[in-house]
Every structure is written in structure tokens, then in C-alpha cells.
Motif scaffolding. Structure first.
Motif, PDB file in Angstrom:
ATOM      1  N   GLY A 168       0.811  -1.207   0.000  1.00 20.33           N
ATOM      2  CA  GLY A 168       0.000   0.000   0.000  1.00 20.33           C
ATOM      3  C   GLY A 168       0.848   1.262   0.000  1.00 20.33           C
ATOM      4  N   LYS A 169       0.449   2.222  -0.787  1.00 20.03           N
ATOM      5  CA  LYS A 169       1.217   3.467  -0.904  1.00 20.03           C
ATOM      6  C   LYS A 169       1.402   4.140   0.444  1.00 20.03           C
ATOM      7  CE  LYS A 169       1.086   8.030  -3.114  1.00 20.03           C
ATOM      8  NZ  LYS A 169       0.357   8.919  -4.066  1.00 20.03           N
ATOM      9  N   ILE A 170       0.354   4.166   1.248  1.00 23.62           N
ATOM     10  CA  ILE A 170       0.433   4.869   2.527  1.00 23.62           C
ATOM     11  C   ILE A 170       1.406   4.174   3.485  1.00 23.62           C
ATOM     12  CG2 ILE A 170      -1.439   3.707   3.794  1.00 23.62           C
ATOM     13  CD1 ILE A 170      -2.399   6.539   4.610  1.00 23.62           C
ATOM     14  N   LEU A 171       1.633   2.873   3.286  1.00 23.44           N
ATOM     15  CA  LEU A 171       2.627   2.150   4.080  1.00 23.44           C
ATOM     16  C   LEU A 171       4.035   2.637   3.753  1.00 23.44           C
ATOM     17  CD1 LEU A 171       1.705  -1.653   4.131  1.00 23.44           C
ATOM     18  CD2 LEU A 171       1.584  -0.012   5.991  1.00 23.44           C
ATOM     19  N   ILE A 172       4.300   2.762   2.456  1.00 20.21           N
ATOM     20  CA  ILE A 172       5.621   3.225   2.030  1.00 20.21           C
ATOM     21  C   ILE A 172       5.861   4.641   2.526  1.00 20.21           C
ATOM     22  CG2 ILE A 172       7.139   3.562   0.048  1.00 20.21           C
ATOM     23  CD1 ILE A 172       5.142   1.717  -1.504  1.00 20.21           C
ATOM     24  N   GLN A 173       4.837   5.476   2.439  1.00 19.92           N
ATOM     25  CA  GLN A 173       4.963   6.845   2.946  1.00 19.92           C
ATOM     26  C   GLN A 173       5.259   6.838   4.437  1.00 19.92           C
ATOM     27  OE1 GLN A 173       1.029   8.074   1.325  1.00 19.92           O
ATOM     28  NE2 GLN A 173       2.110   9.787   0.393  1.00 19.92           N
ATOM     29  N   GLY A 174       4.550   5.985   5.169  1.00 17.59           N
ATOM     30  CA  GLY A 174       4.767   5.914   6.611  1.00 17.59           C
ATOM     31  C   GLY A 174       6.166   5.460   6.956  1.00 17.59           C
ATOM     32  N   VAL A 226       6.975   8.446  -3.625  1.00 16.95           N
ATOM     33  CA  VAL A 226       6.909   6.985  -3.453  1.00 16.95           C
ATOM     34  C   VAL A 226       6.299   6.311  -4.677  1.00 16.95           C
ATOM     35  CG1 VAL A 226       6.746   7.117  -0.942  1.00 16.95           C
ATOM     36  CG2 VAL A 226       4.656   7.122  -2.315  1.00 16.95           C
ATOM     37  N   ASP A 227       6.209   7.039  -5.789  1.00  9.65           N
ATOM     38  CA  ASP A 227       5.495   6.509  -6.946  1.00  9.65           C
ATOM     39  C   ASP A 227       6.392   5.809  -7.956  1.00  9.65           C
ATOM     40  OD1 ASP A 227       2.964   7.279  -6.105  1.00  9.65           O
ATOM     41  OD2 ASP A 227       3.239   9.315  -6.843  1.00  9.65           O
ATOM     42  N   GLY A 228       7.656   5.592  -7.627  1.00  9.46           N
ATOM     43  CA  GLY A 228       8.544   4.873  -8.540  1.00  9.46           C
ATOM     44  C   GLY A 228       8.048   3.457  -8.762  1.00  9.46           C
TER      45      GLY A 228
END
Length: 313
Positions: free
Chosen positions: A180-186, A200-202
Motif C-alpha cells: 500500500g502506498k500509505i505504508l511506504i509513505q509511513g 513513493v510513486d517509482g
């Protein structure tokens, strides 16, 4: 010791005490019983990670008197719990910003008020919704909010925010899990910097830039920020292990076991590929290995070296 203890809740154990980790290691030295429980194995893994993270811990602790040793543990605990508090506080604000930016909800998530989050908020509820349920179904939303039979949210369900594009495949629940994107951001907000969480969109392809750095790879193994993200999305205002019917401690153990207790070789390989994917996502792509000798020779450092030699000749 306070500063050194800050790593414990991040890369060692989120809930287990240092005393419990040490006690399990001591028990194994004092007994020949080969049979161990899952909980005992988990504590031993925690102790091993502790001594790898703080390599001085065992030697220094064994040389101390009891009072001095107790003081050291107290300071380490203070640092560990302080770091956990800082992380949850940081993500409380950042998660609201990410949700508002990505989903643009009609009712924005208030960075200073957690009462409006959780299942009461349409977007937070969507991200917290169990993977096996469809939040877009009004009956599901109402059932979850009313805690009706068949819609009780517990740690036995993976929340949607754990999945790539926040959607699970019911026929293959491992597909996209922990992407999940929000996990990577966290994770990037806690372990690198809040500003790095914006990018984080790579696509995640490319060389594993730390494939030979075992310590860095191991720090990724638990991806411990997952629980912190759920806490930030929830309406719970202060740290506790239970949120209604949801047990954070058991949720944490489920995640750790997914990575550290893979049931077979293929499952273990999939875990390794997932960790490599996370490494690329967090640390980026290293393309240095793609440079050939001609390309390197034409770069300014090497070109300058040749020019200086030519002038001396």
C-alpha cells in the motif's frame, strides 16, 4: 542509553520488553529442552535482533552490577517508548495530509482531531475496512459502523490500506499485500525523513542498492510502521493495545510471523522478493552498474585526469 534505546521499538520489538527478551535467551542456555513455543521463538528472534542492533548490550550488561544494569534497562525503555510516541505523533499529522492529498475527501481529515477519523470517516473507513469486505457497499459500511454480526472488525482481517491500490484479490490475498502506498509513505517518514515520503510513486524496478547490507535489509524485515499507520487512521486518541475489537499486539505478531515464519520455501522466496521490492521503493534505484567503460571514461573526473596527464607530458 536513552538515545540508543530509540531503535528498540522501531527495529527490535514493538511490544515485548527487554527483560522478556533477555529472560528467554537465558532460559535457553539453562535448559536442554528442544521444544519451544511460537511465543518463545518470537522472543528469541527479538533478543537476537536486539544484540545485533545494540552489539555492546550483552558484554556491557554482563559486567554491570544489578543496580547499574536495572538503570540501563530503564533508560533504554525510556528511549524506546519515547521514539514510539514520537512516531505515532508524527504520523497522526502526516497521514491526514496524505489522505487529503490523495483522496480529496469532501470532509477533510483534521490533522489535530482523531475523533473524526476511523470508520466514521468515509476515506479512513475505506482504508481500515477488512480486505474481505467491500466498503463501497452501503450495507457493509453500516454494518461496520454499527458493529453488527458479520461485520466485526478484528485483527483477524487485513485492512485494505495494506494492499497495493488498497484493494485485495479474494482469490489470492497475498497478491499486493504490504504494498500500500500509505505504508511506504509511513515507513519513509519514520526511517528516512517526512519530506522523502512525498516521492513513493517509482515503479520499484532496478538494482537492490543495499543487497549486501544485511543490517539494513533486516531493519526492513518487520516493516513495523504498519501498525502505526492503522493507529493514525483510527479514531483512538491515545496509545493502547486494544481498539474496540481490534488487538494491535496480535496484529503486530501476525505481521511479524508473515515475514519471519514463512510456511515453506516458495513462501520464503516470496517474502524475500517482497523485501527486495521494499528496499528499492525506500532507497531508490542504483544504475551505476549499467555504466560501461566508455561512458565512464568520458565523464568529467576521468576526462580531467587524462587532460592533466597530457599537459604534464
Amino acid at each position: 542509553y536513552v538515545a540508543k534505546g530509540r531503535a528498540i521499538r522501531r527495529v527490535v520489538a514493538l511490544f515485548d520488553s527487554i527483560e522478556d527478551l533477555v529472560a528467554e535467551n537465558d532460559r535457553r542456555y539453562e535448559t536442554d529442552d528442544p521444544d519451544t513455543t511460537t511465543e518463545q521463538d518470537r522472543l528469541q528472534i527479538g533478543y537476537t535482533t536486539l544484540t545485533r542492533t545494540l552489539p555492546w548490550f550483552y558484554k556491557k550488561g554482563s559486567e554491570m552490577e544489578y543496580e547499574e544494569y536495572s538503570h540501563m534497562l530503564k533508560m533504554l525503555r525510556q528511549g524506546a517508548d519515547g521514539a514510539r510516541g514520537d512516531d505515532t505523533s508524527k504520523l497522526k499529522t502526516l497521514v491526514s495530509e496524505w489522505v487529503n492529498r490523495e483522496f480529496k475527501p469532501a470532509s477533510l481529515v483534521d490533522p489535530n482531531d482523531k475523533h473524526s477519523r476511523g470508520f466514521a470517516h468515509d476515506v479512513c473507513g475505506k482504508l481500515l475496512c477488512p480486505a474481505e469486505l467491500d466498503w463501497d457497499n452501503p450495507e457493509v459500511r453500516a454494518g461496520i459502523r454499527n458493529r453488527s454480526d458479520g461485520y466485526i472488525v478484528t485483527d483477524l482481517s487485513f485492512p485494505a490500506y495494506l494492499y497495493d491500490k488498497y484493494t485485495a484479490n479474494p482469490d489470492d490475498l497475498e497478491e499486493g499485500l504490504f504494498k500500500g502506498k500509505i505504508l511506504i509513505q509511513g515507513y519513509k517518514a519514520v526511517f528516512t525523513s517526512p519530506s522523502s515520503a512525498k516521492d513513493v510513486d517509482g515503479d520499484g524496478d532496478g538494482a537492490d542498492v543495499i543487497s549486501n547490507n544485511r543490517r539494513a535489509r533486516k531493519s526492513l524485515s518487520g516493516i513495523k510502521v504498519k501498525k502505526h499507520v492503522r493507529f493514525a487512521l483510527s479514531s483512538v486518541t491515545s496509545w493502547r493495545s486494544m481498539d474496540g475489537d481490534f488487538d494491535y499486539e496480535q496484529f503486530w505478531r501476525t505481521i511479524v510471523d508473515f515475514f519471519e515464519r514463512a510456511p515453506g520455501r516458495e513462501a520464503h522466496r516470496r517474502v524475500e522478493r517482497l523485501l527486495e521490492w521494499w528496499t528499492r521503493k525506500v532507497f531508490g534505484r542504483n544504475r551505476r552498474g549499467e555504466l560501461n567503460d566508455v561512458m565512464k571514461a568520458n565523464m568529467s573526473v576521468n576526462a580531467l585526469a587524462r587532460q592533466r596527464e597530457q599537459r604534464d607530458d
